[in-house]
Design a protein around this motif. Structure first.
Motif, PDB file in Angstrom:
ATOM      1  N   MET A   1       0.658  -1.171   0.247  1.00 30.51           N
ATOM      2  CA  MET A   1      -0.034   0.018  -0.041  1.00 30.51           C
ATOM      3  C   MET A   1       0.832   1.331  -0.082  1.00 30.51           C
ATOM      4  N   ASP A   2       0.512   2.149  -0.593  1.00 32.44           N
ATOM      5  CA  ASP A   2       1.129   3.310  -0.651  1.00 32.44           C
ATOM      6  C   ASP A   2       0.499   4.586   0.231  1.00 32.44           C
ATOM      7  N   ALA A   3       1.175   5.456   0.438  1.00 32.12           N
ATOM      8  CA  ALA A   3       0.386   6.726   1.389  1.00 32.12           C
ATOM      9  C   ALA A   3      -0.707   7.153   0.974  1.00 32.12           C
ATOM     10  N   ASP A   4      -0.860   7.305  -0.333  1.00 27.15           N
ATOM     11  CA  ASP A   4      -2.181   7.811  -0.724  1.00 27.15           C
ATOM     12  C   ASP A   4      -3.302   6.699  -0.343  1.00 27.15           C
ATOM     13  N   GLU A   5      -3.231   5.538  -0.723  1.00 26.60           N
ATOM     14  CA  GLU A   5      -4.208   4.300  -0.443  1.00 26.60           C
ATOM     15  C   GLU A   5      -4.336   4.480   1.044  1.00 26.60           C
ATOM     16  N   VAL A   6      -3.539   4.499   2.084  1.00 25.42           N
ATOM     17  CA  VAL A   6      -3.729   4.685   3.438  1.00 25.42           C
ATOM     18  C   VAL A   6      -4.376   5.865   3.811  1.00 25.42           C
ATOM     19  N   LYS A   7      -4.285   7.093   3.340  1.00 25.60           N
ATOM     20  CA  LYS A   7      -5.013   8.195   3.696  1.00 25.60           C
ATOM     21  C   LYS A   7      -6.306   8.304   3.134  1.00 25.60           C
ATOM     22  N   GLU A  12     -12.095   7.489   4.333  1.00 20.14           N
ATOM     23  CA  GLU A  12     -13.279   6.882   4.016  1.00 20.14           C
ATOM     24  C   GLU A  12     -14.004   5.926   4.932  1.00 20.14           C
ATOM     25  N   LYS A  13     -13.292   5.292   5.750  1.00 24.65           N
ATOM     26  CA  LYS A  13     -13.365   4.187   6.752  1.00 24.65           C
ATOM     27  C   LYS A  13     -14.205   4.994   8.195  1.00 24.65           C
ATOM     28  N   PHE A  14     -13.641   6.138   8.478  1.00 29.16           N
ATOM     29  CA  PHE A  14     -14.006   6.752   9.700  1.00 29.16           C
ATOM     30  C   PHE A  14     -14.765   8.048   9.546  1.00 29.16           C
ATOM     31  N   GLU A  15     -15.844   7.958   9.964  1.00 25.15           N
ATOM     32  CA  GLU A  15     -16.692   9.277   9.856  1.00 25.15           C
ATOM     33  C   GLU A  15     -16.074  10.271  10.940  1.00 25.15           C
ATOM     34  N   GLY A  16     -16.541  11.555  10.336  1.00 20.79           N
ATOM     35  CA  GLY A  16     -15.901  12.797  11.274  1.00 20.79           C
ATOM     36  C   GLY A  16     -14.571  13.117  11.291  1.00 20.79           C
ATOM     37  N   VAL A  17     -13.604  12.677  10.346  1.00 24.03           N
ATOM     38  CA  VAL A  17     -12.397  12.819  10.432  1.00 24.03           C
ATOM     39  C   VAL A  17     -11.804  13.764   9.474  1.00 24.03           C
ATOM     40  N   VAL A  18     -10.979  14.799  10.017  1.00 22.58           N
ATOM     41  CA  VAL A  18     -10.682  15.956   9.324  1.00 22.58           C
ATOM     42  C   VAL A  18      -9.211  15.474   9.197  1.00 22.58           C
ATOM     43  N   VAL A  19      -8.596  15.698   8.128  1.00 24.89           N
ATOM     44  CA  VAL A  19      -7.247  15.273   7.542  1.00 24.89           C
ATOM     45  C   VAL A  19      -6.680  16.997   7.307  1.00 24.89           C
ATOM     46  N   SER A  20      -5.568  17.046   8.170  1.00 19.79           N
ATOM     47  CA  SER A  20      -4.690  18.165   8.035  1.00 19.79           C
ATOM     48  C   SER A  20      -3.496  17.872   7.700  1.00 19.79           C
ATOM     49  N   LEU A  23       3.672  19.959   5.267  1.00 16.70           N
ATOM     50  CA  LEU A  23       5.160  19.504   4.559  1.00 16.70           C
ATOM     51  C   LEU A  23       4.863  18.177   3.853  1.00 16.70           C
ATOM     52  N   GLY A  24       3.617  17.895   3.377  1.00 17.06           N
ATOM     53  CA  GLY A  24       3.324  16.611   2.941  1.00 17.06           C
ATOM     54  C   GLY A  24       2.823  15.369   3.643  1.00 17.06           C
ATOM     55  N   ASP A  25       2.722  15.807   4.855  1.00 19.42           N
ATOM     56  CA  ASP A  25       2.372  14.700   5.693  1.00 19.42           C
ATOM     57  C   ASP A  25       0.598  15.088   6.255  1.00 19.42           C
ATOM     58  N   SER A  26       0.192  13.952   6.613  1.00 21.76           N
ATOM     59  CA  SER A  26      -1.342  13.858   6.800  1.00 21.76           C
ATOM     60  C   SER A  26      -1.573  13.483   8.453  1.00 21.76           C
ATOM     61  N   PHE A  27      -2.232  14.548   8.981  1.00 24.82           N
ATOM     62  CA  PHE A  27      -2.592  14.417  10.379  1.00 24.82           C
ATOM     63  C   PHE A  27      -4.223  14.002  10.494  1.00 24.82           C
ATOM     64  N   PHE A  28      -4.564  13.049  11.057  1.00 29.65           N
ATOM     65  CA  PHE A  28      -6.091  12.532  11.109  1.00 29.65           C
ATOM     66  C   PHE A  28      -6.445  12.706  12.277  1.00 29.65           C
ATOM     67  N   ILE A  29      -7.495  13.740  12.444  1.00 32.59           N
ATOM     68  CA  ILE A  29      -8.185  14.273  13.659  1.00 32.59           C
ATOM     69  C   ILE A  29      -9.628  14.055  13.522  1.00 32.59           C
ATOM     70  N   TYR A  30     -10.167  13.481  14.669  1.00 31.45           N
ATOM     71  CA  TYR A  30     -11.806  13.440  14.959  1.00 31.45           C
ATOM     72  C   TYR A  30     -12.086  14.764  15.206  1.00 31.45           C
ATOM     73  N   ASP A  31     -12.977  15.229  14.405  1.00 29.96           N
ATOM     74  CA  ASP A  31     -13.586  16.721  14.423  1.00 29.96           C
ATOM     75  C   ASP A  31     -14.888  16.698  13.742  1.00 29.96           C
ATOM     76  N   PRO A  32     -16.047  15.772  14.304  1.00 31.92           N
ATOM     77  CA  PRO A  32     -17.231  15.750  13.574  1.00 31.92           C
ATOM     78  C   PRO A  32     -18.030  16.970  13.064  1.00 31.92           C
ATOM     79  N   ASN A  33     -17.960  17.843  13.948  1.00 28.22           N
ATOM     80  CA  ASN A  33     -18.385  19.169  13.755  1.00 28.22           C
ATOM     81  C   ASN A  33     -17.619  20.349  13.101  1.00 28.22           C
ATOM     82  N   GLY A  34     -16.279  19.994  13.021  1.00 30.24           N
ATOM     83  CA  GLY A  34     -15.609  20.771  12.499  1.00 30.24           C
ATOM     84  C   GLY A  34     -15.283  21.983  13.180  1.00 30.24           C
ATOM     85  N   ASP A  35     -15.391  22.067  14.548  1.00 25.14           N
ATOM     86  CA  ASP A  35     -15.137  23.140  15.345  1.00 25.14           C
ATOM     87  C   ASP A  35     -14.429  22.895  16.794  1.00 25.14           C
TER      88      ASP A  35
END
Length: 161
Positions: A1-7, A12-20, A23-35
């Protein structure tokens, strides 16, 4: 698997996740309301694609990336035992792990003490092992978020009374 597939999988798998991203890195944060306030935006998983934070995983190679996952203390210690306390001259935990090894789940070289694990370039087979860990990390962060919201509502109610 490459990084894009994992991202894509995590997004797609987890609801309410915001990806920040940074520098090309991805941070997966649970923030279902965006606030979620900035100080509470702590990721439950990250994908690091370069040596911007440390060099022990040799991520400067083409297509190299490291998936990092925050676990509960119980899960971490069941898998790896107690958190290592000794550090080498570079501040990396003094363990037998080769942090540049590909496709090996291991304690995170910097955040293992906070019960984070990592794997550099996981294979499909290793990702099968990682999927339940991602799900656990997601559920744990969602529970922490729900508890925080309940406390916030309780304080607001008390102040209104």
């Amino acid at each position: 698997m490459d990084a894009d597939e994992v991202k894509r999988y995590i997004g797609e798998k987890f609801e309410g996740v915001v990806v920040s991203g940074y520098l090309g890195d991805s941070f997966f944060i649970y923030d279902p309301n965006g606030d979620l306030p900035a100080k509470r935006q702590i990721p439950f998983a990250t994908i690091v694609t370069g040596d911007n934070y440390d060099t022990v995983s040799a991520l400067h190679h083409e297509d190299a990336y490291r998936l990092n996952i925050s676990l509960t203390k119980d899960t971490f210690t069941a898998m790896f035992g107690q958190v290592p306390t000794r550090r080498d001259e570079n501040g990396t935990p003094a363990t037998d792990y080769d942090y540049a090894a590909r496709d090996q789940l291991m304690p995170h070289p910097t955040y293992g003490a906070q019960h984070w694990v990592c794997v550099v370039n996981p294979s499909d087979e290793t990702f099968d092992v990682i999927e339940p860990l991602l799900a656990e990390a997601y559920r744990f962060t969602a529970r922490k978020h729900a508890n925080w919201l309940a406390r916030r509502r309780s304080v607001a109610q008390q102040q209104a009374d």
